[in-house]
Write a protein that holds these residues in place. Structure first.
Motif, PDB file in Angstrom:
ATOM      1  N   LYS A 240     -11.736   6.522  14.432  1.00  0.00           N
ATOM      2  CA  LYS A 240     -11.225   7.024  13.161  1.00  0.00           C
ATOM      3  C   LYS A 240      -9.886   6.360  12.844  1.00  0.00           C
ATOM      4  N   GLN A 241      -9.856   5.051  12.946  1.00  0.00           N
ATOM      5  CA  GLN A 241      -8.612   4.330  12.713  1.00  0.00           C
ATOM      6  C   GLN A 241      -8.210   4.431  11.245  1.00  0.00           C
ATOM      7  N   ARG A 242      -6.912   4.487  11.024  1.00  0.00           N
ATOM      8  CA  ARG A 242      -6.404   4.490   9.657  1.00  0.00           C
ATOM      9  C   ARG A 242      -6.637   3.116   9.040  1.00  0.00           C
ATOM     10  N   PRO A 243      -6.809   3.031   7.733  1.00  0.00           N
ATOM     11  CA  PRO A 243      -7.013   1.734   7.100  1.00  0.00           C
ATOM     12  C   PRO A 243      -5.782   0.849   7.252  1.00  0.00           C
ATOM     13  N   GLU A 244      -5.998  -0.452   7.212  1.00  0.00           N
ATOM     14  CA  GLU A 244      -4.871  -1.382   7.313  1.00  0.00           C
ATOM     15  C   GLU A 244      -3.963  -1.247   6.090  1.00  0.00           C
ATOM     16  N   ASP A 245      -2.675  -1.521   6.322  1.00  0.00           N
ATOM     17  CA  ASP A 245      -1.732  -1.470   5.207  1.00  0.00           C
ATOM     18  C   ASP A 245      -2.077  -2.534   4.173  1.00  0.00           C
ATOM     19  N   PRO A 246      -1.769  -2.292   2.906  1.00  0.00           N
ATOM     20  CA  PRO A 246      -1.971  -3.323   1.890  1.00  0.00           C
ATOM     21  C   PRO A 246      -1.272  -4.628   2.272  1.00  0.00           C
ATOM     22  N   GLU A 247      -1.794  -5.727   1.760  1.00  0.00           N
ATOM     23  CA  GLU A 247      -1.298  -7.045   2.171  1.00  0.00           C
ATOM     24  C   GLU A 247       0.073  -7.365   1.568  1.00  0.00           C
ATOM     25  N   ILE A 248       0.233  -7.094   0.288  1.00  0.00           N
ATOM     26  CA  ILE A 248       1.473  -7.451  -0.421  1.00  0.00           C
ATOM     27  C   ILE A 248       1.847  -6.298  -1.353  1.00  0.00           C
ATOM     28  N   PHE A 249       3.074  -5.801  -1.223  1.00  0.00           N
ATOM     29  CA  PHE A 249       3.516  -4.700  -2.081  1.00  0.00           C
ATOM     30  C   PHE A 249       4.161  -5.231  -3.359  1.00  0.00           C
ATOM     31  N   ARG A 250       3.903  -4.510  -4.461  1.00  0.00           N
ATOM     32  CA  ARG A 250       4.508  -4.831  -5.750  1.00  0.00           C
ATOM     33  C   ARG A 250       5.402  -3.696  -6.266  1.00  0.00           C
ATOM     34  N   GLY A 251       5.362  -2.541  -5.608  1.00  0.00           N
ATOM     35  CA  GLY A 251       6.255  -1.491  -6.076  1.00  0.00           C
ATOM     36  C   GLY A 251       5.952  -0.122  -5.521  1.00  0.00           C
ATOM     37  N   TYR A 252       6.988   0.730  -5.584  1.00  0.00           N
ATOM     38  CA  TYR A 252       6.888   2.147  -5.254  1.00  0.00           C
ATOM     39  C   TYR A 252       7.678   2.888  -6.324  1.00  0.00           C
ATOM     40  N   ILE A 253       7.056   3.819  -7.029  1.00  0.00           N
ATOM     41  CA  ILE A 253       7.732   4.461  -8.140  1.00  0.00           C
ATOM     42  C   ILE A 253       7.387   5.947  -8.202  1.00  0.00           C
ATOM     43  N   LEU A 254       8.349   6.724  -8.673  1.00  0.00           N
ATOM     44  CA  LEU A 254       8.154   8.134  -8.973  1.00  0.00           C
ATOM     45  C   LEU A 254       8.265   8.302 -10.477  1.00  0.00           C
TER      46      LEU A 254
ATOM     47  N   TYR B 242       0.226  -2.655  -5.215  1.00  0.00           N
ATOM     48  CA  TYR B 242       0.136  -3.651  -4.141  1.00  0.00           C
ATOM     49  C   TYR B 242      -0.988  -4.644  -4.429  1.00  0.00           C
ATOM     50  N   ASP B 243      -0.983  -5.740  -3.680  1.00  0.00           N
ATOM     51  CA  ASP B 243      -2.059  -6.732  -3.740  1.00  0.00           C
ATOM     52  C   ASP B 243      -2.902  -6.626  -2.472  1.00  0.00           C
ATOM     53  N   GLN B 244      -4.206  -6.722  -2.667  1.00  0.00           N
ATOM     54  CA  GLN B 244      -5.128  -6.711  -1.532  1.00  0.00           C
ATOM     55  C   GLN B 244      -6.439  -7.334  -1.970  1.00  0.00           C
ATOM     56  N   SER B 245      -7.013  -8.157  -1.099  1.00  0.00           N
ATOM     57  CA  SER B 245      -8.313  -8.772  -1.385  1.00  0.00           C
ATOM     58  C   SER B 245      -8.303  -9.494  -2.735  1.00  0.00           C
ATOM     59  N   ASP B 246      -7.273 -10.295  -2.962  1.00  0.00           N
ATOM     60  CA  ASP B 246      -7.170 -11.105  -4.183  1.00  0.00           C
ATOM     61  C   ASP B 246      -7.146 -10.274  -5.459  1.00  0.00           C
ATOM     62  N   GLY B 247      -6.638  -9.056  -5.377  1.00  0.00           N
ATOM     63  CA  GLY B 247      -6.519  -8.226  -6.573  1.00  0.00           C
ATOM     64  C   GLY B 247      -5.294  -7.344  -6.483  1.00  0.00           C
ATOM     65  N   THR B 248      -4.843  -6.854  -7.631  1.00  0.00           N
ATOM     66  CA  THR B 248      -3.715  -5.928  -7.691  1.00  0.00           C
ATOM     67  C   THR B 248      -4.248  -4.531  -7.950  1.00  0.00           C
ATOM     68  N   TYR B 249      -3.753  -3.567  -7.150  1.00  0.00           N
ATOM     69  CA  TYR B 249      -4.257  -2.200  -7.222  1.00  0.00           C
ATOM     70  C   TYR B 249      -3.100  -1.222  -7.227  1.00  0.00           C
ATOM     71  N   GLY B 250      -3.387  -0.007  -7.691  1.00  0.00           N
ATOM     72  CA  GLY B 250      -2.404   1.062  -7.652  1.00  0.00           C
ATOM     73  C   GLY B 250      -3.020   2.319  -7.063  1.00  0.00           C
ATOM     74  N   TYR B 251      -2.220   3.036  -6.277  1.00  0.00           N
ATOM     75  CA  TYR B 251      -2.669   4.310  -5.721  1.00  0.00           C
ATOM     76  C   TYR B 251      -1.566   5.338  -5.910  1.00  0.00           C
ATOM     77  N   GLY B 252      -1.904   6.495  -6.455  1.00  0.00           N
ATOM     78  CA  GLY B 252      -0.884   7.502  -6.711  1.00  0.00           C
ATOM     79  C   GLY B 252      -1.370   8.912  -6.455  1.00  0.00           C
ATOM     80  N   THR B 253      -0.415   9.813  -6.295  1.00  0.00           N
ATOM     81  CA  THR B 253      -0.729  11.232  -6.127  1.00  0.00           C
ATOM     82  C   THR B 253       0.189  12.065  -6.995  1.00  0.00           C
ATOM     83  N   SER B 254      -0.314  13.255  -7.340  1.00  0.00           N
ATOM     84  CA  SER B 254       0.472  14.227  -8.094  1.00  0.00           C
ATOM     85  C   SER B 254       0.117  15.606  -7.576  1.00  0.00           C
ATOM     86  N   GLY B 255       1.140  16.440  -7.323  1.00  0.00           N
ATOM     87  CA  GLY B 255       0.887  17.781  -6.812  1.00  0.00           C
ATOM     88  C   GLY B 255       0.765  17.804  -5.301  1.00  0.00           C
ATOM     89  N   PHE B 256      -0.010  18.747  -4.767  1.00  0.00           N
ATOM     90  CA  PHE B 256      -0.292  18.932  -3.335  1.00  0.00           C
ATOM     91  C   PHE B 256       0.911  19.460  -2.541  1.00  0.00           C
TER      92      PHE B 256
END
Length: 348
Positions: free
Chosen positions: A279-293, A217-231
């Motif tokens: 304890k508000q949840r963080p705002e959603d990212p501004e612009i999405f670029r993908g969701y992948i497994l 996703y894009d946020q604050s004039d940058g592109t970022y990725g967040y992922g999880t594995s396991g759990f």
């Protein structure tokens, strides 16, 4: 105004005395000992000629376990001596005084070795300083019938997060946060067994982690990725510190930088977050670029992803490790495509 104060509500282990004197000059601490903090968590500053030299305190963990009430030399009952009732009352009072056994060093009004403390409504933050640098943060949380310590340590090129109170109860949960190439990885273990990983990435990532769920996703004039594995077999409420919330609110601190500056920012943000009443949840990212497994070796199994190349913007949809759709779209138009894809996924 009195120029001298006598204090007897604490004992400094390094210098056990019945009375600690503090001398004022022009209404300001000048020589001797001056108490600060509250009754539950006292601290004492020692001054010489108007300059703070040392701070004396006790470990909150020891305090919570009652260990600070142990006897120390110079205050215990003399062997074989029969005390009067008055002496015995003094002895008992001295026995249960807070024992200040941590010495911190001041220079020019700032602690350069030892601990800085910050109080919160239901807890205490203890920032450990060595050679003028932060090396650890202790978070002690108190509630009715409840106490927990979280310990955050900078160790080489990693940050280690654990809880000695949970470990004492038989469940050693530990998080290791470290930088890997241009991304950050948080590995979660329970009793030495890895149960899951979280990834925090900067940029439109080409090399994807294996067997993971990833958002780009894009946020604050940058592109970022967040992922999880396991759990899969564990509760999602395993965070001793909510790294994910910190990342979504301030992803810029995860941009490649040296570990010391990252650690300094990291602990300050943690303290600020825990001071917040809501304890508000963080705002959603501004612009999405993908969701992948991804599967083995980071190959995409399923999902959707936007691509941007000179003179060409498009998206690819994936299913069963294959490309099932490839269509031109700009980033703005992709937001609608992405939302429709996610709606279909959750409907199924």
């Amino acid at each position: 105004m009195d120029n001298v104060i006598d204090q007897d509500s604490f004992v400094i282990v390094e210098k056990p005395q019945k009375i600690y004197k503090g001398f004022y000059k022009y209404g300001k601490p000048y020589n001797g000992y001056f108490s600060k903090g509250n009754d539950e968590f006292p601290r004492v500053d020692y001054y010489e000629n108007g300059e703070a030299k040392f701070q004396y305190s006790l470990d909150v963990y020891q305090m919570a376990l009652g260990a600070e009430t142990s006897e120390i030399e110079g205050l215990q009952e003399q062997q074989g001596e029969v005390m009067s009732e008055e002496d015995y009352e003094v002895y008992i009072r001295d026995l249960y005084k807070p024992k200040l056994n941590i010495k911190s060093v001041y220079k020019n009004g700032k602690i350069i070795d030892g601990y800085e403390y910050e109080e919160a409504p239901s807890g205490i933050f203890s920032k450990k300083i060595e050679n003028k640098k932060y090396t650890a943060l202790h978070i002690d949380i108190f509630a009715k019938h409840y106490y927990q310590r979280t310990l955050i340590i900078q160790k080489g090129d990693s940050i280690i997060i654990g809880s000695p109170t949970l470990a004492a109860a038989g469940e050693k949960l530990e998080i290791q946060l470290f930088r890997k190439n241009k991304s950050w990885k948080a590995s979660y273990t329970i009793n030495e067994k890895e149960i899951g990983v979280k990834y925090f990435m900067k940029g439109n990532v080409d090399v994807l982690p294996a067997n993971s769920t990833m958002f780009i996703y894009d946020q604050s004039d940058g592109t970022y990725g967040y992922g999880t594995s396991g759990f899969q077999e564990y509760s999602t409420k395993l965070d001793l510190v909510d790294i994910q919330k910190i990342y979504f609110e301030k992803p810029e601190i995860f941009i490649n930088k040296n570990m010391q500056s990252f650690f300094d920012e990291f602990i300050e943000i943690i303290i600020n977050e825990m001071h917040k009443e809501d304890k508000q949840r963080p705002e959603d990212p501004e612009i999405f670029r993908g969701y992948i497994l991804t599967g083995d070796n980071g190959k995409i199994i399923e999902g959707i992803r936007f691509f941007e190349k000179p003179g060409n913007t498009y998206y690819i949809e994936y299913k069963n490790s294959s490309e099932v759709k490839n269509a031109k779209v700009d980033l703005s138009g992709f937001q609608k495509v992405f939302k429709e894809f996610m709606n279909r996924k959750y409907e199924n």
